[in-house]
Design a protein around this motif. Structure first.
Motif, mmCIF file in Angstrom:
data_model
loop_
_atom_site.group_PDB
_atom_site.id
_atom_site.type_symbol
_atom_site.label_atom_id
_atom_site.label_comp_id
_atom_site.label_asym_id
_atom_site.label_seq_id
_atom_site.Cartn_x
_atom_site.Cartn_y
_atom_site.Cartn_z
ATOM 1 N N VAL A 70 8.536 12.422 3.565
ATOM 2 C CA VAL A 70 7.273 11.749 3.261
ATOM 3 C C VAL A 70 7.616 10.362 2.746
ATOM 4 C CG1 VAL A 70 5.277 11.708 1.732
ATOM 5 C CG2 VAL A 70 5.984 13.848 2.755
ATOM 6 N N ARG A 71 7.028 9.351 3.349
ATOM 7 C CA ARG A 71 7.221 7.957 2.938
ATOM 8 C C ARG A 71 5.854 7.324 2.726
ATOM 9 N NH1 ARG A 71 12.214 8.394 2.454
ATOM 10 N NH2 ARG A 71 13.644 8.579 4.188
ATOM 11 N N SER A 72 5.728 6.579 1.640
ATOM 12 C CA SER A 72 4.490 5.859 1.335
ATOM 13 C C SER A 72 4.838 4.378 1.258
ATOM 14 C CB SER A 72 3.891 6.360 0.018
ATOM 15 O OG SER A 72 3.603 7.741 0.107
ATOM 16 N N GLY A 120 0.290 17.336 -8.872
ATOM 17 C CA GLY A 120 1.178 16.247 -8.508
ATOM 18 C C GLY A 120 1.265 16.004 -7.016
ATOM 19 N N LEU A 121 1.411 14.737 -6.659
ATOM 20 C CA LEU A 121 1.643 14.333 -5.282
ATOM 21 C C LEU A 121 2.994 13.651 -5.240
ATOM 22 C CD1 LEU A 121 -1.845 12.787 -4.417
ATOM 23 C CD2 LEU A 121 -1.096 15.158 -4.167
ATOM 24 N N ALA A 122 3.915 14.224 -4.493
ATOM 25 C CA ALA A 122 5.227 13.620 -4.295
ATOM 26 C C ALA A 122 5.094 12.674 -3.112
ATOM 27 C CB ALA A 122 6.274 14.698 -4.035
ATOM 28 N N VAL A 123 5.086 11.370 -3.382
ATOM 29 C CA VAL A 123 4.771 10.379 -2.353
ATOM 30 C C VAL A 123 5.996 9.785 -1.676
ATOM 31 C CG1 VAL A 123 2.527 9.820 -3.371
ATOM 32 C CG2 VAL A 123 4.567 8.538 -4.089
ATOM 33 N N GLU A 124 7.184 10.090 -2.184
ATOM 34 C CA GLU A 124 8.453 9.660 -1.574
ATOM 35 C C GLU A 124 9.439 10.810 -1.680
ATOM 36 O OE1 GLU A 124 9.675 6.864 -0.003
ATOM 37 O OE2 GLU A 124 7.695 5.957 -0.009
ATOM 38 N N VAL A 125 9.639 11.520 -0.596
ATOM 39 C CA VAL A 125 10.519 12.684 -0.594
ATOM 40 C C VAL A 125 11.265 12.720 0.734
ATOM 41 C CG1 VAL A 125 10.661 15.188 -0.910
ATOM 42 C CG2 VAL A 125 8.749 13.945 -1.886
ATOM 43 N N THR A 126 12.593 12.798 0.676
ATOM 44 C CA THR A 126 13.376 12.790 1.911
ATOM 45 C C THR A 126 13.567 14.168 2.522
ATOM 46 O OG1 THR A 126 15.391 12.848 0.586
ATOM 47 C CG2 THR A 126 14.661 10.693 1.376
ATOM 48 N N ASP A 127 13.773 15.192 1.673
ATOM 49 C CA ASP A 127 14.064 16.518 2.211
ATOM 50 C C ASP A 127 13.677 17.604 1.209
ATOM 51 O OD1 ASP A 127 16.102 16.413 0.275
ATOM 52 O OD2 ASP A 127 17.593 15.794 1.742
ATOM 53 N N THR A 128 13.909 18.857 1.583
ATOM 54 C CA THR A 128 13.515 19.976 0.726
ATOM 55 C C THR A 128 14.299 20.007 -0.585
ATOM 56 O OG1 THR A 128 15.021 21.429 1.936
ATOM 57 C CG2 THR A 128 12.705 21.445 2.611
ATOM 58 N N ILE A 141 3.991 23.173 -12.663
ATOM 59 C CA ILE A 141 2.943 22.296 -12.136
ATOM 60 C C ILE A 141 3.037 22.257 -10.617
ATOM 61 C CG2 ILE A 141 2.050 19.934 -12.107
ATOM 62 C CD1 ILE A 141 3.235 19.584 -14.911
ATOM 63 N N THR A 142 1.893 22.307 -9.955
ATOM 64 C CA THR A 142 1.864 22.199 -8.503
ATOM 65 C C THR A 142 2.147 20.761 -8.102
ATOM 66 O OG1 THR A 142 0.242 23.971 -8.322
ATOM 67 C CG2 THR A 142 0.423 22.470 -6.447
ATOM 68 N N ILE A 143 3.160 20.579 -7.262
ATOM 69 C CA ILE A 143 3.510 19.253 -6.754
ATOM 70 C C ILE A 143 3.689 19.382 -5.248
ATOM 71 C CG2 ILE A 143 5.142 17.327 -6.831
ATOM 72 C CD1 ILE A 143 5.879 18.245 -9.686
ATOM 73 N N LEU A 144 2.875 18.649 -4.508
ATOM 74 C CA LEU A 144 2.887 18.728 -3.047
ATOM 75 C C LEU A 144 3.331 17.404 -2.425
ATOM 76 C CD1 LEU A 144 -0.550 20.528 -2.623
ATOM 77 C CD2 LEU A 144 1.720 21.548 -2.507
ATOM 78 N N PRO A 145 4.079 17.467 -1.342
ATOM 79 C CA PRO A 145 4.479 16.237 -0.652
ATOM 80 C C PRO A 145 3.312 15.681 0.170
ATOM 81 C CG PRO A 145 5.368 18.154 0.482
ATOM 82 C CD PRO A 145 4.656 18.663 -0.741
ATOM 83 N N VAL A 146 2.907 14.450 -0.160
ATOM 84 C CA VAL A 146 1.751 13.826 0.486
ATOM 85 C C VAL A 146 1.981 12.332 0.599
ATOM 86 C CG1 VAL A 146 -0.739 13.360 0.247
ATOM 87 C CG2 VAL A 146 0.171 15.545 -0.501
ATOM 88 N N ASN A 147 1.581 11.741 1.700
ATOM 89 C CA ASN A 147 1.639 10.294 1.825
ATOM 90 C C ASN A 147 0.613 9.700 0.864
ATOM 91 O OD1 ASN A 147 0.745 7.610 2.838
ATOM 92 N ND2 ASN A 147 2.345 7.996 4.352
ATOM 93 N N GLY A 148 1.034 8.756 0.037
ATOM 94 C CA GLY A 148 0.158 8.200 -0.997
ATOM 95 C C GLY A 148 -0.481 6.873 -0.653
ATOM 96 N N ASN A 149 -0.362 6.419 0.590
ATOM 97 C CA ASN A 149 -0.902 5.105 0.949
ATOM 98 C C ASN A 149 -2.403 4.994 0.738
ATOM 99 O OD1 ASN A 149 1.587 4.036 1.585
ATOM 100 N ND2 ASN A 149 1.409 4.495 3.764
ATOM 101 N N ASP A 150 -3.151 6.016 1.077
ATOM 102 C CA ASP A 150 -4.608 5.953 0.915
ATOM 103 C C ASP A 150 -4.987 5.870 -0.559
ATOM 104 O OD1 ASP A 150 -7.258 5.943 1.998
ATOM 105 O OD2 ASP A 150 -7.467 8.023 1.326
ATOM 106 N N VAL A 151 -4.331 6.675 -1.394
ATOM 107 C CA VAL A 151 -4.591 6.636 -2.836
ATOM 108 C C VAL A 151 -4.235 5.256 -3.389
ATOM 109 C CG1 VAL A 151 -3.934 7.602 -5.073
ATOM 110 C CG2 VAL A 151 -4.241 9.111 -3.117
ATOM 111 N N ALA A 152 -3.082 4.724 -2.964
ATOM 112 C CA ALA A 152 -2.645 3.403 -3.437
ATOM 113 C C ALA A 152 -3.654 2.320 -3.068
ATOM 114 C CB ALA A 152 -1.280 3.070 -2.842
ATOM 115 N N THR A 153 -4.161 2.371 -1.860
ATOM 116 C CA THR A 153 -5.131 1.372 -1.408
ATOM 117 C C THR A 153 -6.434 1.495 -2.186
ATOM 118 O OG1 THR A 153 -4.148 1.362 0.786
ATOM 119 C CG2 THR A 153 -6.396 0.493 0.591
#
Length: 171
Positions: A70-72, A120-128, A141-153
């Motif tokens: 995931v990359r933001s 939590g949203l993990a917005v920069e994650v390379t692998d498992t 805490i629940t932390i899911l891998p998600v692209n954060g570009n929309d939130v950032a904008t």
């Protein structure tokens, strides 16, 4: 000005009561419908406390390797300026990455984040393995891998880690 005759009002009033009743073809479902349209009802738990923060571990439902990396592109690790928000009803959430600053921030604020029920949203994650390190920093805490570009904008932010609540945006 035209006047509508009283009879028209009377007809409109009676029209609401003149609807035909629904008829049910069969009260009992057939074998076909019973096999294909069974309704699964969740058990009722009367011991849930509504004022207590609820956490759902969505990561256990599917293998997340397919979504990684995931990359933001709109976000990077760094400092943010705290500011007030007016977003009534927004549940607290935070953005983090796999960088050392995010992991230290998570370890430091894990108890507070859990108490407020933040997700939590993990917005920069390379692998498992990187996702596992992020989750290990705040294990309850629940932390899911998600692209954060929309939130950032939408929130006009450029850096993480960041905590977003209904009333504030802070690090």
């Amino acid at each position: 000005m035209k006047r509508i005759p009283l009879i028209c009002y009377f007809i409109l009033l009676l029209a609401t009561f003149a609807q035909p009743e629904l008829t049910v073809a069969e009260d009992q479902p057939s074998d076909f419908t019973r096999l294909h349209f069974q309704v699964a009802r969740p058990p009722i738990n009367n011991e849930i406390q509504p004022n207590r923060a609820m956490h759902a571990d969505l990561s256990t439902f599917a293998d997340e390797a397919w979504i990684l990396p995931v990359r933001s592109s709109h976000l990077s690790p760094g400092q943010i300026t705290s500011r007030a928000l007016n977003m009534p009803g927004l549940r607290p959430f935070f953005l983090v990455g796999e960088d050392p600053q995010s992991l230290a921030w998570l370890r430091q604020r894990a108890t507070e984040l859990q108490e407020m029920g933040a997700a939590g949203l993990a917005v920069e994650v390379t692998d498992t393995e990187a996702l596992a390190r992020i989750r290990a920093a705040a294990p309850d805490i629940t932390i899911l891998p998600v692209n954060g570009n929309d939130v950032a904008t939408r929130l006009q932010i450029e850096h993480y880690p960041v905590l977003i609540t209904a009333t504030s945006l802070e690090q």
